[in-house]
Motif scaffolding. Structure first.
Motif, PDB file in Angstrom:
ATOM      1  N   ARG A   1       7.224  11.014   3.701  1.00  0.00           N
ATOM      2  CA  ARG A   1       6.118  11.950   3.829  1.00  0.00           C
ATOM      3  C   ARG A   1       5.017  11.689   2.798  1.00  0.00           C
ATOM      4  O   ARG A   1       4.295  12.603   2.399  1.00  0.00           O
ATOM      5  N   SER A   2       4.891  10.429   2.393  1.00  0.00           N
ATOM      6  CA  SER A   2       3.737  10.053   1.584  1.00  0.00           C
ATOM      7  C   SER A   2       2.509  10.077   2.478  1.00  0.00           C
ATOM      8  O   SER A   2       2.585   9.782   3.677  1.00  0.00           O
ATOM      9  N   ALA A   3       1.369  10.461   1.917  1.00  0.00           N
ATOM     10  CA  ALA A   3       0.166  10.624   2.728  1.00  0.00           C
ATOM     11  C   ALA A   3      -1.074  10.293   1.918  1.00  0.00           C
ATOM     12  O   ALA A   3      -1.092  10.415   0.685  1.00  0.00           O
ATOM     13  N   GLY A   4      -2.113   9.880   2.626  1.00  0.00           N
ATOM     14  CA  GLY A   4      -3.409   9.636   2.007  1.00  0.00           C
ATOM     15  C   GLY A   4      -4.506  10.119   2.928  1.00  0.00           C
ATOM     16  O   GLY A   4      -4.396   9.998   4.152  1.00  0.00           O
ATOM     17  N   ALA A   5      -5.565  10.691   2.342  1.00  0.00           N
ATOM     18  CA  ALA A   5      -6.662  11.214   3.154  1.00  0.00           C
ATOM     19  C   ALA A   5      -7.978  11.081   2.395  1.00  0.00           C
ATOM     20  O   ALA A   5      -8.006  11.138   1.159  1.00  0.00           O
ATOM     21  N   VAL A   6      -9.060  10.903   3.157  1.00  0.00           N
ATOM     22  CA  VAL A   6     -10.395  10.815   2.567  1.00  0.00           C
ATOM     23  C   VAL A   6     -11.382  11.576   3.440  1.00  0.00           C
ATOM     24  O   VAL A   6     -11.187  11.703   4.652  1.00  0.00           O
ATOM     25  N   THR A   7     -12.427  12.099   2.816  1.00  0.00           N
ATOM     26  CA  THR A   7     -13.468  12.801   3.554  1.00  0.00           C
ATOM     27  C   THR A   7     -14.827  12.500   2.941  1.00  0.00           C
ATOM     28  O   THR A   7     -14.932  12.202   1.751  1.00  0.00           O
ATOM     29  N   GLY A   8     -15.871  12.569   3.781  1.00  0.00           N
ATOM     30  CA  GLY A   8     -17.226  12.356   3.310  1.00  0.00           C
ATOM     31  C   GLY A   8     -17.517  10.933   2.871  1.00  0.00           C
ATOM     32  O   GLY A   8     -18.401  10.699   2.043  1.00  0.00           O
ATOM     33  N   VAL A   9     -16.815   9.958   3.441  1.00  0.00           N
ATOM     34  CA  VAL A   9     -17.024   8.550   3.104  1.00  0.00           C
ATOM     35  C   VAL A   9     -18.228   8.022   3.883  1.00  0.00           C
ATOM     36  O   VAL A   9     -18.391   8.327   5.071  1.00  0.00           O
ATOM     37  N   THR A  10     -19.067   7.240   3.247  1.00  0.00           N
ATOM     38  CA  THR A  10     -20.289   6.771   3.910  1.00  0.00           C
ATOM     39  C   THR A  10     -20.452   5.255   3.958  1.00  0.00           C
ATOM     40  O   THR A  10     -21.324   4.768   4.667  1.00  0.00           O
ATOM     41  N   SER A  11     -19.629   4.500   3.225  1.00  0.00           N
ATOM     42  CA  SER A  11     -19.864   3.052   3.175  1.00  0.00           C
ATOM     43  C   SER A  11     -18.625   2.214   3.454  1.00  0.00           C
ATOM     44  O   SER A  11     -18.745   1.002   3.643  1.00  0.00           O
ATOM     45  N   VAL A  12     -17.458   2.803   3.497  1.00  0.00           N
ATOM     46  CA  VAL A  12     -16.229   2.037   3.707  1.00  0.00           C
ATOM     47  C   VAL A  12     -16.072   1.729   5.190  1.00  0.00           C
ATOM     48  O   VAL A  12     -16.065   2.642   6.019  1.00  0.00           O
ATOM     49  N   ARG A  13     -15.942   0.455   5.501  1.00  0.00           N
ATOM     50  CA  ARG A  13     -15.916   0.043   6.914  1.00  0.00           C
ATOM     51  C   ARG A  13     -14.806   0.732   7.694  1.00  0.00           C
ATOM     52  O   ARG A  13     -15.020   1.216   8.803  1.00  0.00           O
ATOM     53  N   ASN A  14     -13.621   0.767   7.126  1.00  0.00           N
ATOM     54  CA  ASN A  14     -12.481   1.365   7.830  1.00  0.00           C
ATOM     55  C   ASN A  14     -11.850   2.460   6.980  1.00  0.00           C
ATOM     56  O   ASN A  14     -10.995   2.195   6.127  1.00  0.00           O
ATOM     57  N   PRO A  15     -12.247   3.705   7.215  1.00  0.00           N
ATOM     58  CA  PRO A  15     -11.704   4.824   6.439  1.00  0.00           C
ATOM     59  C   PRO A  15     -10.181   4.932   6.498  1.00  0.00           C
ATOM     60  O   PRO A  15      -9.566   5.404   5.540  1.00  0.00           O
ATOM     61  N   ILE A  16      -9.558   4.501   7.597  1.00  0.00           N
ATOM     62  CA  ILE A  16      -8.105   4.588   7.691  1.00  0.00           C
ATOM     63  C   ILE A  16      -7.446   3.663   6.676  1.00  0.00           C
ATOM     64  O   ILE A  16      -6.373   3.980   6.124  1.00  0.00           O
ATOM     65  N   VAL A  17      -8.076   2.532   6.394  1.00  0.00           N
ATOM     66  CA  VAL A  17      -7.553   1.608   5.386  1.00  0.00           C
ATOM     67  C   VAL A  17      -7.668   2.235   4.002  1.00  0.00           C
ATOM     68  O   VAL A  17      -6.764   2.114   3.165  1.00  0.00           O
ATOM     69  N   LEU A  18      -8.780   2.914   3.760  1.00  0.00           N
ATOM     70  CA  LEU A  18      -8.964   3.619   2.496  1.00  0.00           C
ATOM     71  C   LEU A  18      -7.930   4.736   2.352  1.00  0.00           C
ATOM     72  O   LEU A  18      -7.335   4.906   1.279  1.00  0.00           O
ATOM     73  N   ALA A  19      -7.712   5.501   3.417  1.00  0.00           N
ATOM     74  CA  ALA A  19      -6.710   6.572   3.367  1.00  0.00           C
ATOM     75  C   ALA A  19      -5.338   6.003   3.031  1.00  0.00           C
ATOM     76  O   ALA A  19      -4.586   6.583   2.230  1.00  0.00           O
ATOM     77  N   ASP A  20      -5.007   4.849   3.603  1.00  0.00           N
ATOM     78  CA  ASP A  20      -3.703   4.254   3.319  1.00  0.00           C
ATOM     79  C   ASP A  20      -3.639   3.728   1.889  1.00  0.00           C
ATOM     80  O   ASP A  20      -2.567   3.744   1.264  1.00  0.00           O
ATOM     81  N   ALA A  21      -4.767   3.267   1.359  1.00  0.00           N
ATOM     82  CA  ALA A  21      -4.797   2.835  -0.036  1.00  0.00           C
ATOM     83  C   ALA A  21      -4.540   4.024  -0.971  1.00  0.00           C
ATOM     84  O   ALA A  21      -3.851   3.885  -1.989  1.00  0.00           O
ATOM     85  N   VAL A  22      -5.085   5.184  -0.622  1.00  0.00           N
ATOM     86  CA  VAL A  22      -4.811   6.401  -1.395  1.00  0.00           C
ATOM     87  C   VAL A  22      -3.322   6.719  -1.342  1.00  0.00           C
ATOM     88  O   VAL A  22      -2.692   7.053  -2.357  1.00  0.00           O
ATOM     89  N   ARG A  23      -2.739   6.605  -0.148  1.00  0.00           N
ATOM     90  CA  ARG A  23      -1.300   6.869   0.014  1.00  0.00           C
ATOM     91  C   ARG A  23      -0.473   5.913  -0.832  1.00  0.00           C
ATOM     92  O   ARG A  23       0.463   6.338  -1.537  1.00  0.00           O
TER      93      ARG A  23
END
Length: 320
Positions: free
Chosen positions: A107-129
């Protein structure tokens, strides 16, 4: 064609050991009379490409998390969908992106909001996770984190499309609501069961046309638009985010299954009915440890698809 699942029971996609995968590209007032045959074919081809990408990962022994990420990256890069490139515009004329991903193993998780320049937000969310120190990052902080991780960025014009800009202009000029110009809730998502028996879910969106004041919908909120737990299910939602947040849709479905022992279809339909009672529209996709892939939506259509290791492979748009 997929049998719609708002109030109809849906057959299991197979209970033998293997993998199961499902995707969505948004739900709403899709009408066959408002889409040409070519448009329908284009959307189905796009869904199939994402479905194939995730299925290839799972068929090769990859993890549920990898499959979810692979499919959503394709949908984020496709301007037909409201996530990543092709995202809707805020009131101020920007593209602000949200995403979340969750691993059912721990149940590890990552989330992002209000991103404006990252090509793939899902990749960023997974990096947070993967980083593990936090679950949810926003705005400038999320952008800084992406830079620290060396993630690919794009200029603002890469995300913008003329059709989305025209929708914002029409909304302002005619004082319309977001649904008057969008006709659907533009969120993309994927859920997966891998051959090791692990679950994962991910969701990505540009939100609502003309959204203001830093509005955040359900997609990046763990438990509302995205949730995964190896014990019971993985869910990705699309719809009127404010209602999905209030109901806690993704977690509520899993809780009904885990605590009350409800079947996947029954739990999904019951929670979507609750959303409807409050005034919200949308849909969900979910998979279970037994290999079921379930859809439930209270709208006229939902861009969707599912596949499994037993040979099932299908995509659909409309309810019928």
């Amino acid at each position: 064609m997929i049998i719609p699942a708002s109030a109809l029971a849906q057959e299991s996609t197979g209970t033998s050991p293997g993998w199961t995968f499902a995707i969505h590209g948004g739900a709403g007032t899709m009408d066959p009379d408002r889409m040409t045959e070519q448009q329908q074919a284009d959307y189905k081809a796009a869904l199939q490409a994402a479905l194939d990408a995730g299925s290839a990962v799972l068929d090769g022994g990859g993890s549920a998390l990898e499959a979810v990420r692979a499919a959503i990256v394709i949908l984020e890069d496709d301007p037909k969908f409201n996530a990543g490139r092709g995202a809707v515009f805020t009131w101020e004329g920007a593209n602000e992106l949200d995403a979340a991903i969750m691993d059912g193993r721990d149940r590890s998780a990552g989330a992002v909001t209000g991103v404006t320049s990252v090509r793939n937000p899902i990749v960023l969310a997974d990096a947070v996770r993967q980083d593990g120190r936090h679950v949810f990052l926003s705005g400038a902080g999320a952008e800084e984190f992406a830079g620290d991780k060396g993630l690919e960025t794009m200029p603002p014009e890469w995300f913008a499309t003329e059709a989305r800009r025209e929708a914002l202009e029409r909304l302002k000029a005619e004082q319309l609501s977001a649904m008057d110009v969008d006709h659907k809730f533009g969120t993309v998502g994927a859920v997966a069961l891998d051959s090791q028996g692990h679950l994962a879910a991910g969701t990505s969106t540009g939100g609502l046309t003309g959204k203001r004041w830093g509005r955040i919908g359900d997609a990046p909120i763990i438990g509302a638009g995205t949730y995964a737990d190896d014990r019971v299910c993985a869910v990705s939602a699309t719809g009127a985010g404010e209602y999905f947040i209030r109901v806690g849709v993704a977690h509520e479905i899993c809780a009904r299954m885990r605590i009350a022992g409800e079947a996947a279809q029954s739990a999904a339909d019951a929670v979507m009915a609750e959303v409807k009672e409050l005034g919200g529209d949308g849909g969900v996709i979910l998979v279970t440890p037994e290999g079921e892939a379930v859809f439930s939506f209270n709208t006229a259509g939902m861009y969707r698809g599912r596949a499994d290791s037993n040979g099932l492979n299908e995509v659909a748009i409309f309810r019928d």
